[in-house]
Design a protein around this motif. Structure first.
Motif, mmCIF file in Angstrom:
data_model
loop_
_atom_site.group_PDB
_atom_site.id
_atom_site.type_symbol
_atom_site.label_atom_id
_atom_site.label_comp_id
_atom_site.label_asym_id
_atom_site.label_seq_id
_atom_site.Cartn_x
_atom_site.Cartn_y
_atom_site.Cartn_z
ATOM 1 N N ALA A 13 3.912 8.867 -6.138
ATOM 2 C CA ALA A 13 2.921 9.017 -7.209
ATOM 3 C C ALA A 13 1.504 9.095 -6.631
ATOM 4 O O ALA A 13 0.531 8.944 -7.353
ATOM 5 N N CYS A 14 1.400 9.337 -5.344
ATOM 6 C CA CYS A 14 0.075 9.305 -4.707
ATOM 7 C C CYS A 14 -0.825 10.417 -5.281
ATOM 8 O O CYS A 14 -0.461 11.586 -5.240
ATOM 9 N N PRO A 15 -1.977 10.051 -5.815
ATOM 10 C CA PRO A 15 -2.883 11.065 -6.358
ATOM 11 C C PRO A 15 -3.347 12.044 -5.286
ATOM 12 O O PRO A 15 -3.636 13.209 -5.593
ATOM 13 N N SER A 16 -3.386 11.622 -4.045
ATOM 14 C CA SER A 16 -3.801 12.525 -2.973
ATOM 15 C C SER A 16 -2.844 13.694 -2.835
ATOM 16 O O SER A 16 -3.243 14.813 -2.549
ATOM 17 N N GLY A 69 -1.333 -0.002 -5.532
ATOM 18 C CA GLY A 69 -1.266 0.358 -6.940
ATOM 19 C C GLY A 69 -0.324 1.485 -7.252
ATOM 20 O O GLY A 69 -0.039 1.762 -8.404
ATOM 21 N N HIS A 70 0.147 2.181 -6.242
ATOM 22 C CA HIS A 70 1.108 3.241 -6.509
ATOM 23 C C HIS A 70 1.973 3.461 -5.278
ATOM 24 O O HIS A 70 1.635 3.037 -4.183
ATOM 25 N N LYS A 71 3.083 4.153 -5.488
ATOM 26 C CA LYS A 71 3.984 4.498 -4.392
ATOM 27 C C LYS A 71 3.652 5.878 -3.874
ATOM 28 O O LYS A 71 2.946 6.647 -4.530
ATOM 29 N N GLY A 76 0.830 -1.200 0.000
ATOM 30 C CA GLY A 76 0.000 0.000 0.000
ATOM 31 C C GLY A 76 0.862 1.247 0.000
ATOM 32 O O GLY A 76 2.016 1.232 0.412
ATOM 33 N N CYS A 77 0.278 2.330 -0.501
ATOM 34 C CA CYS A 77 0.967 3.619 -0.519
ATOM 35 C C CYS A 77 1.124 4.142 0.909
ATOM 36 O O CYS A 77 0.228 4.000 1.736
ATOM 37 N N PHE A 78 2.274 4.759 1.195
ATOM 38 C CA PHE A 78 2.542 5.277 2.536
ATOM 39 C C PHE A 78 1.619 6.443 2.889
ATOM 40 O O PHE A 78 1.409 6.748 4.042
ATOM 41 N N VAL A 79 1.099 7.124 1.875
ATOM 42 C CA VAL A 79 0.261 8.287 2.148
ATOM 43 C C VAL A 79 -1.179 7.874 2.401
ATOM 44 O O VAL A 79 -1.735 8.147 3.451
ATOM 45 N N CYS A 80 -1.778 7.188 1.414
ATOM 46 C CA CYS A 80 -3.211 6.931 1.510
ATOM 47 C C CYS A 80 -3.514 5.486 1.847
ATOM 48 O O CYS A 80 -4.661 5.135 2.091
ATOM 49 N N GLY A 81 -2.496 4.632 1.852
ATOM 50 C CA GLY A 81 -2.712 3.245 2.218
ATOM 51 C C GLY A 81 -3.254 2.381 1.079
ATOM 52 O O GLY A 81 -3.326 1.175 1.198
#
Ligand code: SAH
Ligand code: ZN
Ligand code: ZN
Ligand code: ZN
Ligand code: ZN
Length: 419
Positions: A414-417, A409-411, A401-406
């Motif tokens: 590259a977090c869309p948030s 599909g992305h790191k 999971g992404c470190f920002v939003c959990g």
């Protein structure tokens, strides 16, 4: 201050290897410090690093800046200059040296009391990320703190809130005091050592050493029942775990000053951060709740408040105070939900199935029976992924999971948030 220990992830032979890097700069161009955890550092490299550090100290100490300020305010208006290039108050003897720099003249007492207007904001996202509160939000925060009965505010990375409190502190019936902790050393020109500590919130480092530590400790000590709250608004690109670790240390300092009185309490805190970090913050502070209030900024074009503009501020207040006590302005459309016992955005509908007001971004969310939760209005249930997503998403999945939003599909980068 101390570097942070990171670990390399991803493919490649260096995966899993640990290294030290700068805690404050998230950009290797701004600070190139890098060292493998197990690396042997030669004497020459050590000496070079020390030399570099010596050459990158501020030109004056905080103590010297306080003296300079005393001299500056004695000057007649016509002799009060501020160098915009060096971001420095100038004494007449120094004019010569700055003669080909841009400067401001006739610096008034009012200007000296609002340094955040005089200094330019350090907007670099990967270092200071200085985004200043809009007056409306700053005043809202202060009124809220006063209504809640706080008399002392530990401002961690909130220079504009500090400034608002300081400028009112001279008024007779205003009893709130504040201490600013910030990495922006330019503020040492305007505040004494009891009003400002040069501080790094990613590693809990006080540049002023034990004396500064003690200043902070003293400030947190609640005599004559004066209650303290910490208000922090860190750079959004910063690592939540590093920030949380520092805030826990500040909370521990508060606890130690309280003897048995504080035994099972937590220092009241407002952590101002985007809503999509909610789960990360709750990981570290389970006692926190996210409030619906949208915090607005002056110099952040994307985050302007407004019913008409599509863009709304994603920034919220996370707090360990009882949500029902955080009264949000009805004239801005917030209302009280009697079931949730908290104020919510006008568009935030109470979902009967979730039994809560589920919107995070202020828009009306919809309930998905398959996901068993409410989701953004723009999302649809994808049978492939077995969850809701944008219709345009790609169905491939990665495990981590992404470190920002959990989300998968992305790191983090590259977090869309974050964009
Ligand atoms: N909205 C706030 C400012 C928030 S911007 C206000 O108007 O008062 C983020 C603040 O954190 C800036 O003041 C910046 O200088 C400070 N900051 C950035 N990195 C920091 C660090 N590593 N340690 C301490 N403060 C930091
Ligand atoms: Zn200059
Ligand atoms: Zn729901
Ligand atoms: Zn769904
Ligand atoms: Zn993400």
């Amino acid at each position: 201050g101390p570097a942070l220990l990171f670990v390399k992830t991803g493919q490649g032979k260096e995966e899993g290897r640990r290294f030290y890097a700068c805690s404050a700069c998230r950009d290797r161009k701004a600070c190139n410090f890098f060292q493998w955890e197990d690396e042997k550092v030669s004497q020459t490299r050590l000496a070079a690093r020390e030399e570099y550090n010596r050459n990158h100290q501020p030109s004056f100490t905080h103590r010297q800046n306080v003296e300079r300020y005393k001299n500056f305010v004695q000057l007649p208006l016509s002799k009060r200059r501020f160098c915009q290039e060096c971001q420095q108050l100038l004494l007449p003897a120094e004019w010569e040296k700055h003669s080909d720099h841009q400067f401001l003249c006739d610096i008034s007492t009012a200007q000296l009391k609002s340094p955040s207007q005089l200094l330019y904001p350090l907007e670099n996202k990967k270092t200071n990320a200085q985004y200043l509160f809009a007056a409306r939000s700053c005043q809202f925060l202060l009124n809220l703190l006063i209504d809640l009965g706080f008399r002392r505010v530990l401002c961690v990375g909130t220079p504009r809130l500090h400034e608002l409190i300081q400028s009112k502190a001279s008024q007779e019936d205003f009893r709130v005091r504040s201490l600013l902790l910030d990495i922006d050393f330019r503020y040492s020109q305007f505040y004494t050592e009891d009003e400002f500590c040069h501080y790094n919130m990613f590693n809990h480092y006080f540049f002023g050493g034990e004396a500064a530590h003690e200043t902070c400790r003293q400030f947190l000590y609640e005599d004559n029942g004066e209650r303290v709250i910490m208000v922090t608004d860190p750079p959004f690109g910063g690592l939540v775990e590093a920030l949380a670790s520092s805030f826990k240390k500040l909370m521990a300092m508060w606890k130690e000053t309280g003897k048995e009185g504080h035994s099972n309490k937590e220092m009241p805190t407002f952590w101002i951060f985007p809503y999509f970090f909610e789960s990360r913050i709750l990981d570290f502070f389970p006692s926190f709740n996210m409030m619906d209030y949208q915090v607005d900024y002056d110099n952040h074009v994307l985050y302007k408040h407004g019913k008409t503009g599509r863009r709304q501020s994603p920034v919220r207040i996370f707090t360990n105070l009882t949500p029902s006590m955080i009264v949000l302005p009805v004239e801005e459309g917030y209302r009280f939900c009697t079931i949730c016992q908290r104020y919510v955005s006008s568009g935030n509908q109470h979902c009967e199935i979730c039994n809560s007001c589920t919107s995070k971004d202020g828009r009306r969310w919809k309930h998905c029976v398959l996901c068993k939760k409410c989701v953004k209005p723009s999302w649809f249930h994808c049978n492939n992924c077995n969850c809701c997503a944008l219709q345009t998403h790609s169905c491939e999945k990665t495990d981590a999971g992404c470190f920002v939003c959990g989300r998968a599909g992305h790191k983090r980068s590259a977090c869309p948030s974050l964009s």
